[in-house]
Design a protein around this motif. Structure first.
Motif, short mmCIF file in Angstrom:
data_model
loop_
_atom_site.label_atom_id
_atom_site.label_comp_id
_atom_site.label_asym_id
_atom_site.label_seq_id
_atom_site.Cartn_x
_atom_site.Cartn_y
_atom_site.Cartn_z
N LEU A 214 -17.04 -3.18 -8.79
CA LEU A 214 -17.37 -2.25 -9.61
C LEU A 214 -15.49 -2.59 -10.50
O LEU A 214 -16.89 -1.86 -11.95
N VAL A 215 -14.95 -1.91 -10.60
CA VAL A 215 -13.93 -1.85 -11.58
C VAL A 215 -13.80 -3.35 -12.40
O VAL A 215 -13.72 -3.37 -13.69
N GLY A 216 -14.54 -4.50 -11.38
CA GLY A 216 -14.58 -5.86 -12.65
C GLY A 216 -15.15 -6.07 -12.96
O GLY A 216 -15.76 -6.55 -13.73
N ALA A 217 -16.83 -5.42 -12.99
CA ALA A 217 -17.74 -4.66 -13.46
C ALA A 217 -18.16 -4.83 -14.51
O ALA A 217 -17.72 -3.47 -15.35
N THR A 218 -18.86 -5.14 -15.74
CA THR A 218 -19.47 -3.73 -17.09
C THR A 218 -20.72 -3.64 -16.80
O THR A 218 -22.27 -3.96 -15.89
N GLY A 219 -21.03 -3.29 -17.82
CA GLY A 219 -22.57 -2.51 -18.22
C GLY A 219 -23.63 -3.20 -18.33
O GLY A 219 -24.91 -3.54 -17.83
N ASP A 220 -22.74 -4.58 -18.95
CA ASP A 220 -23.73 -4.93 -19.34
C ASP A 220 -24.02 -6.16 -18.12
O ASP A 220 -25.45 -6.22 -18.21
N GLN A 221 -23.70 -6.04 -17.88
CA GLN A 221 -23.85 -6.42 -16.02
C GLN A 221 -25.27 -6.37 -15.29
O GLN A 221 -25.02 -6.52 -14.19
#
Length: 324
Positions: A214-221
Motif C-alpha cells: 500500500l505504501v509503495g503504490a499510488t492512486g494512479d495505480q
C-alpha cells in the motif's frame, strides 16, 4: 486528548474528534477499532460478509473501548442472527452499506443503538433518511473497495442539501489527511470516515507485505473493476465495483470480463493457488488516497495528525477573505 474540532458528529457520539474508522472486512478488527476509539475517534469493527466467530473475537479484542460494527448489507441480511449477535454487544453504532438496510436499521433502533448508512446516490440517501438513520456516510468513487461511480465533491453537498442541517453526514472516499477533513467540513460534512489510511496502520489486521505494498503504490495505480468479484466468485450486486491496486491479473481481464467468466474454473484455480501476498495476482484493496500515505503509522498518530492539520487549516481560512 484535546478536542480541536467540534461537530454534530462529535457531540452525538461524545467523542473528541470527527474521524471514524471504515469497517473494512477482515482489516478493521477489534484492535484497530479500539485504538481509533481510544484516540478520540469512532472505531468500527469490519463485520463484512458475516462471520460469527470472527465477530466475537473482534469485540473481545476491542476491550473496554466503545466501538461500533459495520456490515455488508446484502450479505448480512441473509444471516439475521449476526445482527442480533452484534446488537447484544451494545455497540457504539451499527453501520450498513451496499443494499437495503431498513430491516437492520429498525432492529438497531429498537435496541437503542445508533445507526449509520453509507450511500452512493441521492436516491439511497433518501431511503436512509426515510429509515431515520442517525448518520449518513457519503462515499465517493475515489474510495477503496466496493462503491459506485459518483465523485465525492459533488455528491456530498447534494446529500447535505437533501438531508438538511440537522442530519449528521460524514464524507468518505479519497480522504487520508487533515486537508481532506477540512475540505469535507466545508462541503457540508460533520466528519470523515477513513479506510485506506487506517489499512496502513500498525493495528490493522493483514500482512506486513500488504501494508508495505500500500505504501509503495499510488492512486494512479488503482482501478475500479469487477475483475476480482468474478475471479473470486463473490456474489456482489453488479452495480457495485471494487477499487483495487491494478496488477497483472486485473490488467489481463479488466477489458474482457466475458472471457474471464468463460475461463472461470482455471482462473479461479490460478487465483486460489497464488501466495496470499502475491499482489501480481491477489487483490489488494485500496483507494485513490494512496498518494498521501507514506508510512505505516499507529492509529492514534493517524487520528491526531489528521485533526491537527485540519484544525490548523480551518484556523487560517480567514486569510483567504479580502479586507472590506
Amino acid at each position: 486528548m484535546e478536542q480541536r474540532i467540534r461537530t454534530r458528529f462529535t457531540e452525538r457520539f461524545a467523542i473528541a474528534h470527527p474521524v471514524m474508522l471504515a469497517p473494512m472486512d477482515k482489516v478493521a478488527g477489534g484492535k484497530l477499532a479500539g485504538a481509533v476509539s481510544q484516540a478520540g475517534g469512532l472505531g468500527l469493527i469490519g463485520g463484512g460478509y458475516g462471520d460469527a466467530a470472527w465477530l466475537e473475537r473482534a469485540f473481545a479484542e476491542a476491550g473496554n473501548a466503545a466501538v461500533g460494527v459495520g456490515f455488508i448489507t446484502w450479505s448480512v441480511m441473509r444471516q439475521p442472527a449476526l445482527i442480533e449477535q452484534a446488537l447484544a454487544r451494545r455497540p457504539a453504532a451499527l453501520m450498513v452499506s451496499f443494499g437495503d438496510g431498513e430491516e437492520a436499521v429498525a432492529a438497531a433502533r429498537a435496541a437503542s443503538v445508533p445507526t449509520i448508512w453509507q450511500v452512493h446516490r441521492l436516491s439511497q440517501a433518501e431511503q436512509a433518511l426515510a429509515a431515520g438513520v442517525d448518520v449518513i456516510v457519503v462515499q465517493g468513487q475515489e474510495a477503496g473497495g466496493h462503491g459506485m461511480d459518483r465523485g465525492l465533491t459533488a455528491l456530498l453537498p447534494a446529500v447535505r442539501d437533501l438531508a438538511g442541517d440537522g442530519q449528521i453526514v460524514l464524507a468518505a472516499g479519497g480522504l487520508a489527511d487533515g486537508r481532506g477533513l477540512a475540505a469535507a467540513l466545508m462541503l457540508g460534512a460533520d466528519g470523515v470516515m477513513l479506510g485506506t489510511r487506517f489499512w496502513a496502520s500498525r493495528e490493522a489486521e493483514g500482512s506486513e507485505a500488504a501494508k508495505a505494498a500500500l505504501v509503495g503504490a499510488t492512486g494512479d495505480q488503482t482501478l475500479r473493476s469487477k475483475v476480482f468479484d468474478v475471479a473470486r466468485n463473490a456474489d456482489w450486486p453488479w452495480e457495485f465495483t471494487g477499487r483495487t491496486v491494478d496488477n497483472a491479473f486485473s490488467r489481463q481481464w479488466h477489458g474482457d470480463l466475458e472471457g474471464l467468466q468463460r475461463s472461470f474454473e482455471s482462473e479461479r484455480a490460478r487465483y486460489d493457488a497464488a501466495d496470499p501476498d502475491d499482489y501480481d495476482i491477489r487483490v489488494l484493496i485500496a483507494g485513490e488516497s494512496l498518494d498521501l500515505i507514506r508510512e505505516i503509522a499507529p492509529a492514534e498518530m493517524i487520528v491526531t495528525d489528521v485533526v491537527r492539520q485540519a484544525a490548523d487549516l480551518l484556523g487560517r481560512a480567514g486569510g483567504f477573505l479580502a479586507a472590506p
